[in-house]
Design an enzyme around this catalytic site. Structure first.
Site, PDB file in Angstrom:
ATOM      1  N   ARG A 172       7.291 -21.822  29.426  1.00 36.86           N
ATOM      2  CA  ARG A 172       8.715 -21.698  29.101  1.00 36.86           C
ATOM      3  C   ARG A 172       9.550 -21.810  30.375  1.00 36.86           C
ATOM      4  O   ARG A 172       9.298 -21.120  31.368  1.00 36.86           O
ATOM      5  CB  ARG A 172       8.964 -20.340  28.431  1.00 36.86           C
ATOM      6  CG  ARG A 172      10.425 -19.990  28.216  1.00 36.86           C
ATOM      7  CD  ARG A 172      11.054 -20.818  27.137  1.00 36.86           C
ATOM      8  NE  ARG A 172      12.303 -20.225  26.683  1.00 36.86           N
ATOM      9  CZ  ARG A 172      13.317 -20.934  26.212  1.00 36.86           C
ATOM     10  NH1 ARG A 172      13.230 -22.259  26.129  1.00 36.86           N
ATOM     11  NH2 ARG A 172      14.412 -20.335  25.802  1.00 36.86           N
ATOM     12  N   GLY A 220      11.438 -13.533  24.400  1.00 42.10           N
ATOM     13  CA  GLY A 220      12.814 -13.783  23.985  1.00 42.10           C
ATOM     14  C   GLY A 220      12.915 -13.890  22.480  1.00 42.10           C
ATOM     15  O   GLY A 220      12.192 -13.217  21.736  1.00 42.10           O
ATOM     16  N   GLU A 270      -4.999   9.205  12.437  1.00 40.63           N
ATOM     17  CA  GLU A 270      -6.082   9.899  13.150  1.00 40.63           C
ATOM     18  C   GLU A 270      -5.550  11.136  13.888  1.00 40.63           C
ATOM     19  O   GLU A 270      -6.073  11.527  14.935  1.00 40.63           O
ATOM     20  CB  GLU A 270      -6.802   8.964  14.138  1.00 40.63           C
ATOM     21  CG  GLU A 270      -7.404   7.726  13.513  1.00 40.63           C
ATOM     22  CD  GLU A 270      -8.649   8.014  12.692  1.00 40.63           C
ATOM     23  OE1 GLU A 270      -8.986   9.193  12.515  1.00 40.63           O
ATOM     24  OE2 GLU A 270      -9.271   7.049  12.219  1.00 40.63           O
TER      25      GLU A 270
END
Length: 381
Positions: free
Chosen positions: A266, A338, A362
């Site tokens: 990116r 993003g 749990e």
């Protein structure tokens, strides 16, 4: 101190991770949409010995330790924490049968559970008793033929899906000593299920209320001894807490790996976003958190395997620390994607949703803090 995994442990992790990559990851989003996990998957896991990870070898199980189990669940959860967590629940039930049940139940239930031709669910929580599990109301009245069950269990993974249910019921007074454990086969008259719960995450696991209305079971379906059921239920929780922590760890690690790849591709302002120092610091912090979580988890598992006197304290601490670290890292990974992180196509938002419940089940992380505090006060007394 030797922190290295043995050759066998490395092979165990690689096996689980490889199975997940081939048989789970490509289908996880579709299973989430479908709201179920194909039952055909479980015998494949059973064939690998994962239907009875810590069931004794004498009983046909794999006889592995709790540290080994955390490696399995870390590896599988890299593909899908929802599927991995369901396997953990089944293994908790199989271990209870192996440890506490008589020969009759072990012969009729355990063998198909180990092969995973029979899938088991754990029924403790009720609509009015979550953290205060000993306050459960589901009652089993003794009869000449066995027991008659009445009551409701809530938030049951596998409700209406599993082949058998390990159920904590009240056979005596209102204290923890009045609780017993029984086995209820799917299809038993009087056993029914509520509607499918619409959950934030773990959507591939069918979750329903499990209801008992004059549900009659034979006396041979009693697991162990009357009055010891709460003790049996609690005995499996230390290991269960480690398993669910491992599921958080594996899923968060997978999200970080995916985020590193995304950031290397990116671009913004003329360069890939992994070249921005501020974002590099965030990546470093996430890696530090996950490595700290991994070390803590494996230390707690080692203590449980070696019956250390402070094992329960460390299991509680590890569960609290690792599940919160996993959620924090997964959320940061979404942020670093993003707007794309908010889209289902990238898979990170599923991880964020799936991991959130690990801080609740749990034993909630508030209860983990309470356990740790009680240990601290006892040590200081």
């Amino acid at each position: 101190m030797d922190f290295a995994l043995t050759e066998e442990q490395t092979a165990i992790f690689d096996m689980a991770k490889g199975f997940g990559e081939e048989h789970i990851a490509p289908y996880a989003r579709q299973w989430e949409k479908d709201g179920t996990i194909p039952k055909e998957l479980w015998p494949e896991l059973g064939a690998l010995g994962l239907g009875g990870i810590y069931v004794s070898e004498e009983s046909g199980g794999s006889g592995l330790g709790r540290l080994d189990a955390t490696l399995i669940f870390e590896g599988l959860s890299m593909a899908c924490p929802s599927v991995a967590a369901f396997l953990s629940i089944h293994n908790m039930c199989a271990k209870m049968v192996d440890t506490f049940a008589d020969d009759h139940l072990r012969e009729t239930v355990l063998a198909p559970a180990l092969s995973m031709q029979k899938v088991l669910s754990y029924c403790l929580t009720e609509p009015g008793s979550g953290s205060d599990a000993a306050a459960l109301k589901t009652r089993a009245e003794k009869t000449n033929e066995g027991y008659t069950l009445n009551g409701t269990k809530a938030f049951i993974s596998g409700g209406g899906y599993s082949d058998g249910y390990i159920v904590m019921v009240r056979t005596g007074d209102d204290s923890a000593r009045g609780i017993s454990t029984v086995y209820v086969e799917d299809g038993t008259p009087g056993l029914s299920f509520g509607g499918l719960e619409d959950k934030m995450g773990w959507k591939s696991q069918p979750t329903r209320q499990v209801q008992f209305d004059d549900c009659k079971i034979p006396a041979t379906n009693l697991v162990g001894t009357e009055g010891d059921g709460f003790k049996y239920a609690m005995a499996g929780l230390d290991g269960g807490r480690l398993n669910i922590a491992a599921c958080s760890l594996g899923a968060a690690q997978s999200a970080l790996t995916q985020t590193l790849q995304y950031m290397s591709e990116r671009k913004a302002f003329g360069k890939t976003i992994d070249q921005f120092q501020a974002l590099q610091f965030r990546l470093a912090d996430m890696e530090i958190e996950l490595q700290a979580a991994r070390t803590f988890l494996r230390q707690a598992a080692w203590k449980l395997d070696n019956n250390a006197p402070d094992a329960s304290k460390f299991c509680a601490m590890a569960k609290r620390f690792v599940t919160e670290a996993g959620s924090k890292v997964a959320n940061q990974c979404l942020q670093l994607h993003g707007g794309y992180g908010y889209l289902a196509d990238y898979g990170v938002e599923k991880t964020v949703r799936d991991l959130r419940v690990h801080e609740i089940l749990e034993g909630t992380n508030e209860i983990m803090r309470l356990i740790v505090a009680r240990h601290l006060l006892a040590e200081n007394a």
